[in-house]
Design an enzyme around this catalytic site. Sequence first.
Site, PDB file in Angstrom:
ATOM      1  N   SER A  78      16.175  33.815 -14.080  1.00 24.44           N
ATOM      2  CA  SER A  78      17.179  33.231 -13.190  1.00 24.44           C
ATOM      3  C   SER A  78      18.125  34.271 -12.585  1.00 24.44           C
ATOM      4  CB  SER A  78      17.972  32.122 -13.893  1.00 24.44           C
ATOM      5  OG  SER A  78      17.097  31.088 -14.301  1.00 24.44           O
ATOM      6  N   GLU A 111      12.784  39.318 -20.769  1.00 28.31           N
ATOM      7  CA  GLU A 111      12.968  38.000 -20.170  1.00 28.31           C
ATOM      8  C   GLU A 111      13.153  36.962 -21.270  1.00 28.31           C
ATOM      9  OE1 GLU A 111      11.155  37.938 -15.955  1.00 28.31           O
ATOM     10  OE2 GLU A 111       9.581  37.373 -17.346  1.00 28.31           O
ATOM     11  N   GLY A 134      11.699  35.766 -10.305  1.00 29.44           N
ATOM     12  CA  GLY A 134      10.753  34.702  -9.993  1.00 29.44           C
ATOM     13  C   GLY A 134      11.209  33.909  -8.773  1.00 29.44           C
ATOM     14  N   ASN A 161       8.196  38.365  -8.790  1.00 28.23           N
ATOM     15  CA  ASN A 161       7.032  37.747  -9.435  1.00 28.23           C
ATOM     16  C   ASN A 161       6.814  36.416  -8.724  1.00 28.23           C
ATOM     17  OD1 ASN A 161       5.128  36.570 -11.056  1.00 28.23           O
ATOM     18  ND2 ASN A 161       6.465  36.340 -12.851  1.00 28.23           N
ATOM     19  N   TRP A 162       5.841  36.430  -7.821  1.00 36.95           N
ATOM     20  CA  TRP A 162       5.624  35.215  -7.018  1.00 36.95           C
ATOM     21  C   TRP A 162       4.989  34.098  -7.830  1.00 36.95           C
ATOM     22  CZ3 TRP A 162       3.378  37.121  -1.616  1.00 36.95           C
ATOM     23  CH2 TRP A 162       4.377  37.848  -0.952  1.00 36.95           C
ATOM     24  N   LYS A 163       4.458  34.426  -8.993  1.00 31.88           N
ATOM     25  CA  LYS A 163       3.743  33.435  -9.820  1.00 31.88           C
ATOM     26  C   LYS A 163       2.656  32.760  -8.974  1.00 31.88           C
ATOM     27  CE  LYS A 163       7.816  33.087 -12.694  1.00 31.88           C
ATOM     28  NZ  LYS A 163       8.629  32.315 -13.604  1.00 31.88           N
ATOM     29  N   GLY A 189      13.438  30.377 -14.972  1.00 32.99           N
ATOM     30  CA  GLY A 189      13.273  29.192 -14.136  1.00 32.99           C
ATOM     31  C   GLY A 189      14.201  28.049 -14.500  1.00 32.99           C
ATOM     32  N   HIS A 203       3.494  38.174 -19.484  1.00 32.49           N
ATOM     33  CA  HIS A 203       4.573  37.276 -19.073  1.00 32.49           C
ATOM     34  C   HIS A 203       4.617  36.072 -20.019  1.00 32.49           C
ATOM     35  CE1 HIS A 203       6.855  34.373 -16.727  1.00 32.49           C
ATOM     36  NE2 HIS A 203       7.386  35.420 -16.131  1.00 32.49           N
ATOM     37  N   GLU A 259       4.871  33.040 -19.537  1.00 31.93           N
ATOM     38  CA  GLU A 259       4.024  31.908 -19.140  1.00 31.93           C
ATOM     39  C   GLU A 259       2.580  32.148 -19.561  1.00 31.93           C
ATOM     40  OE1 GLU A 259       5.275  31.873 -15.058  1.00 31.93           O
ATOM     41  OE2 GLU A 259       7.247  31.197 -15.724  1.00 31.93           O
TER      42      GLU A 259
HETATM   43  P1  PGA Z   1      12.910  33.214 -12.620  1.00 35.08           P
HETATM   44  O1  PGA Z   1      11.573  33.845 -13.224  1.00 35.08           O
HETATM   45  O2  PGA Z   1      13.611  34.314 -11.881  1.00 35.08           O
HETATM   46  O3  PGA Z   1      12.438  32.107 -11.722  1.00 35.08           O
HETATM   47  O4  PGA Z   1      13.712  32.712 -13.778  1.00 35.08           O
HETATM   48  C1  PGA Z   1      11.551  35.149 -13.739  1.00 35.08           C
HETATM   49  C2  PGA Z   1      10.198  35.449 -14.315  1.00 35.08           C
HETATM   50  O5  PGA Z   1       9.588  34.549 -14.925  1.00 35.08           O
HETATM   51  O6  PGA Z   1       9.674  36.573 -14.172  1.00 35.08           O
END
Ligand code: PGA
Length: 248
Positions: A210, A164, A231, A9-11, A170, A94, A96
């Site tokens: 993470s 998640e 991510g 997930n490049w966000k 993150g 997601h 976010e």
């Molecule tokens: P992260 O993000 O691996 O940076 O914790 C995962 C995600 O939000 O899909």
Amino acid sequence: MRTPIIAGNWKMNNTASEGVALANALKPLVKNADCEIAVCVPAIDIPALSEALKGSNIALGAQNVHFAEKGAFTGEISANMLKEYGVKYVIIGHSERRQYFGETDETVNKRTLTALAAGLVPIVCVGESLEERETGKTESVLDKQLADGLKGIENLADIVIAYEPVWAIGTGRTATSEQANETIGYIRKKLGELFCPKCAEKVRIQYGGSMNAGNCKDLMAMSEIDGGLIGGASLKANDFAAIVNYNK
Ligand code: PGA
């Protein structure tokens, strides 16, 4: 047997040219992988990545999709627009998007049904916040996200679920493999009640939060964990390749 799926997930990272460079670095590193691989990229990167990933074993994914077929929805992107570029997966709900963009279980449900109708594979995200975990609400939060978010799905195996825990995203704070396995086991049990036990056995459930080259082996060794949504560690070819090649 559920085929594991590792998705990046490049966000909101990587311009199209940066994304193409990352994809080109990644391709040779993952070509012998045993799992399914996807990168879920910013919408504007999709045309370039669609070209760059042609002929590789890396599938293209998006990070959101609107629930209407088309129309007056300024700034939104439809399932057909994604399909035209060969997009296979789409992340939906997601944390976010839930936190910053007003995504609810109801809109997650609408997006999921629309994506399925268009032949996309939704990666539906669920997970509890730290406060919810610490106050013993993890199961009730997941119950609602699953019941409301997945309502009306005919074939559960057509979707992927990403568990998640919000507190692990993150933050560098991963759920332990046992914690992740236990919660994903709970999700599967709940899906068995909501749909049918056999359907629940077929659906792939990823862990996300993470996950990195150091902890992926332990997480992937767990019986309930069928992959990862990655991510930060998906932004470097070597790190992402190490996760994809977790069993090598
Ligand atoms: P992260 O993000 O691996 O940076 O914790 C995962 C995600 O939000 O899909």
